[in-house]
Design an enzyme around this catalytic site. Structure first.
Site: not given
Ligand code: SF4
Length: 298
Positions: A12, A42, A97, A127
């Protein structure tokens, strides 16, 4: 055999940014050790690759020598760890992020406005732990809380609801319905959808793949929450195999199958996806590669 490879394969945007930042830090500091506090993503395979370039992974900030370079994870870092970094004169590179940062800002502003913060997520996910460290008392709603109906929400009159970025949209909806209908009669509730758009998109795509394929391979780390959710969603509809290492694959999985789907978690590198496709190609020279747009038979 037709092979449908989802467009939603590979990193991502948040992980891509983190990995490219790490690569630059390693390149610019060939003679200084660069430490990562825990697994910054991860995915064991990508971590192993970066370790070969000099990255050192430690479990505790106490294991990092004073004055070193430290990478702080993309899912957020509790304030007390940041304070320890200052005390040890560490040079911190924060890989957080932007979506996780936004989620933390919303949590903090809810707290400041006098709301009790409710987070839909897994209580032990880093998180969620980082948000708990930022706002103090955090009410976590997970599957067990819904099942046992045992959250005590009767004291406060104002609740602000947020979600772990990698939460499934389906469970988020279920949890919000439960909170609004059952737990919050006559209370003020502010609800934010803080699930990452990339995660939502992959969940929709895996559902589509599962409805059209005889078997779906979900590629990603076993500790990756979003990979596990893709696996769960697909498993409800079709045979689904989680591949975190090429040795997880058995030729029997594709024997007699006509349509095979591939998708990955958000922290799975594209080089690993390509290796897996190469493995399938080595079994069947006539394999036909298809993209997302072909899935409905066009
Ligand atoms: S929050 Fe950020 S790090 Fe997490 S999946 Fe979405 S784009 Fe990727």
């Amino acid at each position: 055999m037709e092979l449908f490879v989802s467009d939603s394969c590979g990193f991502c945007v948040g992980v891509r940014h983190a990995v490219s930042l790490i690569e630059s830090v390693l390149k610019e500091n060939p003679d200084s050790p660069v430490y990562s506090l825990g697994m910054f993503i991860h995915n064991e395979k990508e971590i192993e690759r970066l370790k070969l370039s000099g990255l050192k992974v430690v479990d505790s900030i106490d294991d990092v020598p004073d004055g070193s370079i430290i990478l702080l994870p993309s899912h957020g870092t509790p304030p007390e760890i940041k304070e320890k970094c200052r005390q040890k004169a560490l040079e911190s590179v924060d890989l957080i992020c932007t979506y996780v940062k936004k989620l933390q800002e919303i949590a903090l502003s809810l707290k400041r406005e006098g709301f009790d913060v409710v987070m839909i997520g897994d209580k032990d996910h880093p998180e969620v732990r980082a948000v708990r460290a930022i706002v103090g008392d955090l009410i976590v709603v997970d599957k067990a809380a819904l099942l046992n109906d045992n959250l005590n929400l009767s004291i406060s009159n104002r609740y602000g609801v947020i979600s772990q970025t990698t939460q499934s949209l389906e469970f988020y909806r279920e949890a919000v319905d439960w909170l609004l209908g059952k737990a919050f009669p006559k209370k003020e509730v502010r609800v934010y959808n803080t699930i990452c758009w990339d995660v939502v998109e992959r969940q929709a795509k895996v559902q589509e793949l599962a409805s059209q394929c005889d078997v779906v391979f979900v590629l990603g780390g076993r500790k990756s929450a979003n990979t596990r959710r893709l696996f769960e969603i697909s498993s409800e509809t079709t045979m689904t195999i989680l591949i975190s290492d090429l040795s997880d694959f058995l030729p029997d999985y594709v024997k007699g199958k006509e349509r095979i789907g591939i998708i990955s978690g958000t922290s799975t590198p594209m080089w690993f996806v390509d290796k897996f496709i190469g493995l399938l190609n080595s079994l069947d020279a006539d394999i036909k590669m298809k993209k997302d747009g072909d899935i409905n038979g066009q």
